[in-house]
Write a protein that holds these residues in place. Sequence first.
Motif, PDB file in Angstrom:
ATOM      1  N   VAL A   1      51.681  47.033  54.367  1.00  0.00           N
ATOM      2  CA  VAL A   1      50.393  47.151  55.059  1.00  0.00           C
ATOM      3  C   VAL A   1      49.417  46.100  54.520  1.00  0.00           C
ATOM      4  O   VAL A   1      49.306  45.903  53.311  1.00  0.00           O
ATOM      5  CB  VAL A   1      49.805  48.574  54.901  1.00  0.00           C
ATOM      6  N   ARG A   2      48.762  45.419  55.425  1.00  0.00           N
ATOM      7  CA  ARG A   2      47.735  44.443  55.082  1.00  0.00           C
ATOM      8  C   ARG A   2      46.611  44.570  56.106  1.00  0.00           C
ATOM      9  O   ARG A   2      46.898  44.715  57.291  1.00  0.00           O
ATOM     10  CB  ARG A   2      48.282  43.007  55.088  1.00  0.00           C
ATOM     11  N   PRO A   3      45.353  44.538  55.689  1.00  0.00           N
ATOM     12  CA  PRO A   3      44.890  44.305  54.330  1.00  0.00           C
ATOM     13  C   PRO A   3      45.187  45.492  53.394  1.00  0.00           C
ATOM     14  O   PRO A   3      45.006  46.639  53.771  1.00  0.00           O
ATOM     15  CB  PRO A   3      43.375  44.120  54.480  1.00  0.00           C
ATOM     16  N   LEU A   4      45.620  45.152  52.199  1.00  0.00           N
ATOM     17  CA  LEU A   4      45.701  46.099  51.092  1.00  0.00           C
ATOM     18  C   LEU A   4      44.761  45.563  50.014  1.00  0.00           C
ATOM     19  O   LEU A   4      44.950  44.453  49.521  1.00  0.00           O
ATOM     20  CB  LEU A   4      47.129  46.222  50.560  1.00  0.00           C
ATOM     21  N   LEU A   5      43.752  46.356  49.698  1.00  0.00           N
ATOM     22  CA  LEU A   5      42.773  46.007  48.671  1.00  0.00           C
ATOM     23  C   LEU A   5      43.068  46.843  47.437  1.00  0.00           C
ATOM     24  O   LEU A   5      43.209  48.070  47.537  1.00  0.00           O
ATOM     25  CB  LEU A   5      41.359  46.277  49.192  1.00  0.00           C
ATOM     26  N   LEU A   6      43.173  46.191  46.298  1.00  0.00           N
ATOM     27  CA  LEU A   6      43.525  46.866  45.045  1.00  0.00           C
ATOM     28  C   LEU A   6      42.438  46.598  44.013  1.00  0.00           C
ATOM     29  O   LEU A   6      42.194  45.451  43.640  1.00  0.00           O
ATOM     30  CB  LEU A   6      44.876  46.336  44.544  1.00  0.00           C
ATOM     31  N   THR A   7      41.774  47.669  43.561  1.00  0.00           N
ATOM     32  CA  THR A   7      40.765  47.546  42.502  1.00  0.00           C
ATOM     33  C   THR A   7      41.415  47.764  41.153  1.00  0.00           C
ATOM     34  O   THR A   7      42.073  48.788  40.930  1.00  0.00           O
ATOM     35  CB  THR A   7      39.629  48.562  42.706  1.00  0.00           C
ATOM     36  N   VAL A   8      41.228  46.797  40.244  1.00  0.00           N
ATOM     37  CA  VAL A   8      41.827  46.873  38.906  1.00  0.00           C
ATOM     38  C   VAL A   8      40.818  46.414  37.870  1.00  0.00           C
ATOM     39  O   VAL A   8      39.831  45.745  38.181  1.00  0.00           O
ATOM     40  CB  VAL A   8      43.090  45.986  38.802  1.00  0.00           C
ATOM     41  N   ALA A   9      41.098  46.759  36.622  1.00  0.00           N
ATOM     42  CA  ALA A   9      40.363  46.237  35.472  1.00  0.00           C
ATOM     43  C   ALA A   9      41.255  45.233  34.759  1.00  0.00           C
ATOM     44  O   ALA A   9      42.446  45.501  34.544  1.00  0.00           O
ATOM     45  CB  ALA A   9      39.975  47.363  34.517  1.00  0.00           C
ATOM     46  N   PRO A  10      40.720  44.077  34.370  1.00  0.00           N
ATOM     47  CA  PRO A  10      41.546  43.100  33.643  1.00  0.00           C
ATOM     48  C   PRO A  10      42.115  43.637  32.338  1.00  0.00           C
ATOM     49  O   PRO A  10      43.113  43.111  31.843  1.00  0.00           O
ATOM     50  CB  PRO A  10      40.580  41.937  33.400  1.00  0.00           C
ATOM     51  N   GLU A  11      41.498  44.670  31.781  1.00  0.00           N
ATOM     52  CA  GLU A  11      42.046  45.280  30.579  1.00  0.00           C
ATOM     53  C   GLU A  11      43.410  45.928  30.844  1.00  0.00           C
ATOM     54  O   GLU A  11      44.209  46.114  29.914  1.00  0.00           O
ATOM     55  CB  GLU A  11      41.106  46.371  30.032  1.00  0.00           C
ATOM     56  N   SER A  12      43.658  46.280  32.097  1.00  0.00           N
ATOM     57  CA  SER A  12      44.859  47.036  32.448  1.00  0.00           C
ATOM     58  C   SER A  12      45.858  46.262  33.300  1.00  0.00           C
ATOM     59  O   SER A  12      46.958  46.757  33.549  1.00  0.00           O
ATOM     60  CB  SER A  12      44.458  48.327  33.193  1.00  0.00           C
ATOM     61  N   VAL A  13      45.476  45.071  33.759  1.00  0.00           N
ATOM     62  CA  VAL A  13      46.358  44.250  34.596  1.00  0.00           C
ATOM     63  C   VAL A  13      46.219  42.805  34.131  1.00  0.00           C
ATOM     64  O   VAL A  13      45.112  42.263  34.122  1.00  0.00           O
ATOM     65  CB  VAL A  13      46.003  44.360  36.092  1.00  0.00           C
ATOM     66  N   THR A  14      47.306  42.191  33.773  1.00  0.00           N
ATOM     67  CA  THR A  14      47.242  40.827  33.258  1.00  0.00           C
ATOM     68  C   THR A  14      46.900  39.832  34.359  1.00  0.00           C
ATOM     69  O   THR A  14      47.107  40.087  35.548  1.00  0.00           O
ATOM     70  CB  THR A  14      48.588  40.419  32.636  1.00  0.00           C
ATOM     71  N   ALA A  15      46.413  38.675  33.933  1.00  0.00           N
ATOM     72  CA  ALA A  15      46.108  37.615  34.890  1.00  0.00           C
ATOM     73  C   ALA A  15      47.357  37.177  35.645  1.00  0.00           C
ATOM     74  O   ALA A  15      47.303  36.891  36.856  1.00  0.00           O
ATOM     75  CB  ALA A  15      45.471  36.425  34.174  1.00  0.00           C
ATOM     76  N   ALA A  16      48.494  37.146  34.965  1.00  0.00           N
ATOM     77  CA  ALA A  16      49.737  36.752  35.626  1.00  0.00           C
ATOM     78  C   ALA A  16      50.089  37.726  36.746  1.00  0.00           C
ATOM     79  O   ALA A  16      50.522  37.310  37.834  1.00  0.00           O
ATOM     80  CB  ALA A  16      50.874  36.678  34.611  1.00  0.00           C
ATOM     81  N   ARG A  17      49.901  39.018  36.507  1.00  0.00           N
ATOM     82  CA  ARG A  17      50.196  40.010  37.551  1.00  0.00           C
ATOM     83  C   ARG A  17      49.176  39.941  38.682  1.00  0.00           C
ATOM     84  O   ARG A  17      49.528  40.136  39.846  1.00  0.00           O
ATOM     85  CB  ARG A  17      50.282  41.406  36.939  1.00  0.00           C
ATOM     86  N   ILE A  18      47.929  39.668  38.365  1.00  0.00           N
ATOM     87  CA  ILE A  18      46.942  39.462  39.431  1.00  0.00           C
ATOM     88  C   ILE A  18      47.392  38.315  40.328  1.00  0.00           C
ATOM     89  O   ILE A  18      47.322  38.407  41.567  1.00  0.00           O
ATOM     90  CB  ILE A  18      45.548  39.184  38.835  1.00  0.00           C
ATOM     91  N   GLY A  19      47.877  37.238  39.718  1.00  0.00           N
ATOM     92  CA  GLY A  19      48.353  36.113  40.503  1.00  0.00           C
ATOM     93  C   GLY A  19      49.517  36.477  41.404  1.00  0.00           C
ATOM     94  O   GLY A  19      49.589  36.042  42.565  1.00  0.00           O
ATOM     95  N   ARG A  20      50.458  37.286  40.920  1.00  0.00           N
ATOM     96  CA  ARG A  20      51.605  37.690  41.740  1.00  0.00           C
ATOM     97  C   ARG A  20      51.182  38.608  42.876  1.00  0.00           C
ATOM     98  O   ARG A  20      51.726  38.532  43.982  1.00  0.00           O
ATOM     99  CB  ARG A  20      52.649  38.367  40.839  1.00  0.00           C
ATOM    100  N   LEU A  21      50.206  39.474  42.620  1.00  0.00           N
ATOM    101  CA  LEU A  21      49.699  40.357  43.676  1.00  0.00           C
ATOM    102  C   LEU A  21      49.028  39.556  44.793  1.00  0.00           C
ATOM    103  O   LEU A  21      49.295  39.773  45.974  1.00  0.00           O
ATOM    104  CB  LEU A  21      48.714  41.362  43.076  1.00  0.00           C
ATOM    105  N   THR A  22      48.162  38.638  44.413  1.00  0.00           N
ATOM    106  CA  THR A  22      47.445  37.877  45.437  1.00  0.00           C
ATOM    107  C   THR A  22      48.380  36.944  46.192  1.00  0.00           C
ATOM    108  O   THR A  22      48.185  36.702  47.388  1.00  0.00           O
ATOM    109  CB  THR A  22      46.272  37.095  44.822  1.00  0.00           C
ATOM    110  N   ALA A  23      49.419  36.446  45.526  1.00  0.00           N
ATOM    111  CA  ALA A  23      50.400  35.607  46.211  1.00  0.00           C
ATOM    112  C   ALA A  23      51.133  36.390  47.292  1.00  0.00           C
ATOM    113  O   ALA A  23      51.626  35.799  48.274  1.00  0.00           O
ATOM    114  CB  ALA A  23      51.396  35.034  45.211  1.00  0.00           C
TER     115      ALA A  23
END
Length: 381
Positions: free
Chosen positions: A163-185
């Motif tokens: 499903v898109r759009p899928l919006l995901l709210t996260v805290a950087p303390e709990s999700v690494t920058a590398a994983r943020i990059g994979r999610l947005t990709a």
Amino acid sequence: MERFALVGADIFDGEIRRSAHALVIAGERIAVLVPEGKLPAGIDRVELGGGLLAPGFIDIQVNGGGGVLFNDAPTVDGIAAICAAHARFGSTALLPTVITDRPDVTFAAIAAATRAVDAGVRGCLGVHVEGPFLSQARKGAHDPSLIRSMTEEDLQALLATTVRPLLLTVAPESVTAARIGRLTAAGIHVSLGHTEADFDTANAAFAAGAGGVTHLFNAMSQFGHRTPGLVGATLANGDVWCGIIADGHHVHPAAIALALRAKTGPGRLMAITDAMPTVGVDDDVFHLGGRRVERRDGRLTLEDGTLAGSDLSMIGAVRYLADTVGVDLDEALRMASLYPAQYLGVDADRGRLADGFRADIVHLDDARDVAGVWIGGVFVG
């Protein structure tokens, strides 16, 4: 294909206002915006008797409405009830929002949104997942026992969604920058929220692909002259969009006005509701993860006084922005329609009243109350 014209109201097309014009609707779409004098002979006319036509509102954060909490009813029927409740207040598209919960609830909500979009449930645009990958220090009304860091298994499950759009709210303390990059990709919109992240950490998350911030000022590191925090990083970064709860309880009107003046573009502030089940019903009490929430004077709180979402509708947010904050009404309408459409990447056919766009329309009377709503060309109230 049913074809009719909306006449007798001024039209705000998302950019400018027009008088003595009409919207010709053909099926789910706007066929053409024309001067009333150039309407085709014999076309059915819906006489509106004044007021203003504007693009339907798009709300990217809706926990519930009509007595339904999405976490408690992560089903197509639950989504339909929430969408119907908010349509009465001008929201023609929204993201039903599941907050921090067990994985089975979170993924049931995502699956329900997938089915709702596929089934054409009026008003369901996608889904917003807020948590559980948040910060304990800025938990707000989220259940602290369920807040945790993202694992590789969590990431793979999210990457498998369709499903898109899928919006995901996260805290950087709990999700690494590398994983943020994979999610947005993978086409997932990542928003920062419920976080104590400092200025540099926030900017690192933005650089990794996070493009949004959830309910600016609330549940995040604040702006200081030596420690600008997430608030400062958001306002300084032109690539970042952010929602704001304009209800008179979550953010002081002066802070909203200052943020509007300070925000670097093209990223904008967007009106959101963060609405709970009380919107559209008389019930003043509901339960959030077993905890009692009470509505009093338009404010929703847990028993310890913590704000727990809002009792706000989108037309209420528009009126508050215009009447209390002092935002020009046309700009307030953009904050409720065009800007969220641009943020979610659906502005090719939403957020404006223009030839070929979806016929998602709100009619405001002269008192700025919702007098009529069309979703995909269908009158819904």
